[in-house]
Design a protein around this motif. Sequence first.
Motif, PDB file in Angstrom:
ATOM      1  N   THR A 132       0.733  -1.133  -0.123  1.00 43.48           N
ATOM      2  CA  THR A 132      -0.056  -0.083   0.018  1.00 43.48           C
ATOM      3  C   THR A 132       0.850   1.183  -0.093  1.00 43.48           C
ATOM      4  OG1 THR A 132      -0.110   0.211   2.381  1.00 43.48           O
ATOM      5  CG2 THR A 132      -1.580  -1.300   1.224  1.00 43.48           C
ATOM      6  N   HIS A 148       1.420   5.282   5.288  1.00 43.16           N
ATOM      7  CA  HIS A 148       0.316   5.780   6.151  1.00 43.16           C
ATOM      8  C   HIS A 148       1.114   6.339   7.356  1.00 43.16           C
ATOM      9  CE1 HIS A 148      -3.491   4.273   4.041  1.00 43.16           C
ATOM     10  NE2 HIS A 148      -2.368   3.162   3.573  1.00 43.16           N
ATOM     11  N   ARG A 198      -1.835   5.138  12.524  1.00 43.91           N
ATOM     12  CA  ARG A 198      -2.829   4.362  12.074  1.00 43.91           C
ATOM     13  C   ARG A 198      -2.584   2.779  12.378  1.00 43.91           C
ATOM     14  NH1 ARG A 198      -4.920   6.371   6.263  1.00 43.91           N
ATOM     15  NH2 ARG A 198      -5.725   8.651   6.893  1.00 43.91           N
ATOM     16  N   THR A 242      -7.388   0.096  10.244  1.00 43.82           N
ATOM     17  CA  THR A 242      -7.726   1.387   9.367  1.00 43.82           C
ATOM     18  C   THR A 242      -7.023   1.210   8.341  1.00 43.82           C
ATOM     19  OG1 THR A 242      -7.844   2.763  11.610  1.00 43.82           O
ATOM     20  CG2 THR A 242      -7.659   3.820   9.421  1.00 43.82           C
ATOM     21  N   ARG A 282      -8.513  -0.962   5.355  1.00 43.78           N
ATOM     22  CA  ARG A 282      -9.643  -0.570   4.601  1.00 43.78           C
ATOM     23  C   ARG A 282      -9.129   0.186   3.336  1.00 43.78           C
ATOM     24  NH1 ARG A 282     -14.637  -0.943   7.030  1.00 43.78           N
ATOM     25  NH2 ARG A 282     -14.593  -1.669   9.048  1.00 43.78           N
ATOM     26  N   HIS A 283      -7.836   0.528   3.156  1.00 41.52           N
ATOM     27  CA  HIS A 283      -7.320   1.549   2.219  1.00 41.52           C
ATOM     28  C   HIS A 283      -6.323   0.564   1.151  1.00 41.52           C
ATOM     29  CE1 HIS A 283      -8.823   5.242   3.785  1.00 41.52           C
ATOM     30  NE2 HIS A 283      -8.372   4.756   4.949  1.00 41.52           N
ATOM     31  N   ASP A 284      -6.399  -0.589   1.489  1.00 49.61           N
ATOM     32  CA  ASP A 284      -5.530  -1.829   0.928  1.00 49.61           C
ATOM     33  C   ASP A 284      -6.422  -2.283  -0.273  1.00 49.61           C
ATOM     34  OD1 ASP A 284      -4.246  -3.681  -0.136  1.00 49.61           O
ATOM     35  OD2 ASP A 284      -3.171  -4.190   1.630  1.00 49.61           O
ATOM     36  N   GLU A 285      -6.058  -1.837  -1.541  1.00 49.17           N
ATOM     37  CA  GLU A 285      -6.952  -2.228  -2.748  1.00 49.17           C
ATOM     38  C   GLU A 285      -6.764  -3.784  -3.137  1.00 49.17           C
ATOM     39  OE1 GLU A 285      -7.038  -1.392  -7.695  1.00 49.17           O
ATOM     40  OE2 GLU A 285      -5.551  -0.456  -6.170  1.00 49.17           O
TER      41      GLU A 285
END
Length: 335
Positions: free
Chosen positions: A263, A266, A270, A274, A277-280
């Motif tokens: 990813t 960040h 974090r 959290t 949820r931003h890991d494609e």
Amino acid sequence: IPSGTLFHVCNMAAGPNTDEMISDLVTAVVLSAIVPPDSEDEAGSSLLDRMLPDSSDDEAAAAAPKRRRAVYERNYAGSPWALMLKKTGVADPSHRDGRNFRRRFRMPYACFARLLQVVHEENWFPEHDKSTDITGRPTPPLELLVLGVLRVLGRGMPFDEVSELNNVSETANQQFFHKFCAKMASQYDRWIVIPKTPEEISAVCRMYALRGFPGCVGSVDCVHIPWDRCPAMLRSLFTGKEKFPTISFEVVVSHDGRILSVTPGHAGTRNDKTIVRHDEFVMRIKKGLYSDVLFEFHDGSGGRLTERGCYLMCDGGYHKWRCLQCPFENTSFED
């Protein structure tokens, strides 16, 4: 005071140090009025004249030959790292020299050799293909420069210490480091690839199935990289459980250590829940990326069951999603 002297001082006062020259002029005028000449030889000149710089000195300095920069002969073949690469045991991962290589450069010698082969074959740095540079001095060997990059990335070694080990100048090591990192960043999509074809998915899942985890397609966790030069205004945002500023990356790897997904960075504050949820890649698995993949496992009575959809192995800090399987201390089929 002679008029020529005043004219000379005025020209000097127009230079970059105007305030300083005016202060010297006032001091000289006052002293020349109250202090008499020291001898008959100086009767024709005032103290102001004696305080002014002699133009002949400037002409002599300009005519003097400039000092040439010293050129040092560097013995690259005799550097400690060059001698290390000549050892027969460095390519053997079970040998002491091979283990030391992996510990010092954070990768086995086979990976280093493969990386060096790609650099040479694809001509990443054409300026290093020549035996000498534009000044006629020998060009630093690429293997020594690449080792310097690995040591800085793996252990944070300063460039002056790298210079002591590969006999390449500190400036050359630093410049090559930035060029190498930029080139490697451009190769991300080539080397960091998730399993897509049935053959690739089967090859990754087979390694986990042999160890009792059928259906697993990777291991996921977050890694915190220290940020030494974090701006003061961002320290509180990036300082988490490590007690110093870090940048967190979530990484998915296969069982053999191959990186499948990374990813963007960040803030260190974090947590895993959290960031995931931003890991494609993880979210695509959650939405059914591998929903057509079937795998078998045994139930409590020894029977064989078939399940659909792959999952990732994680620790207890993640969500209790089906695509994220963490260890449990006590489990049962009723739960």
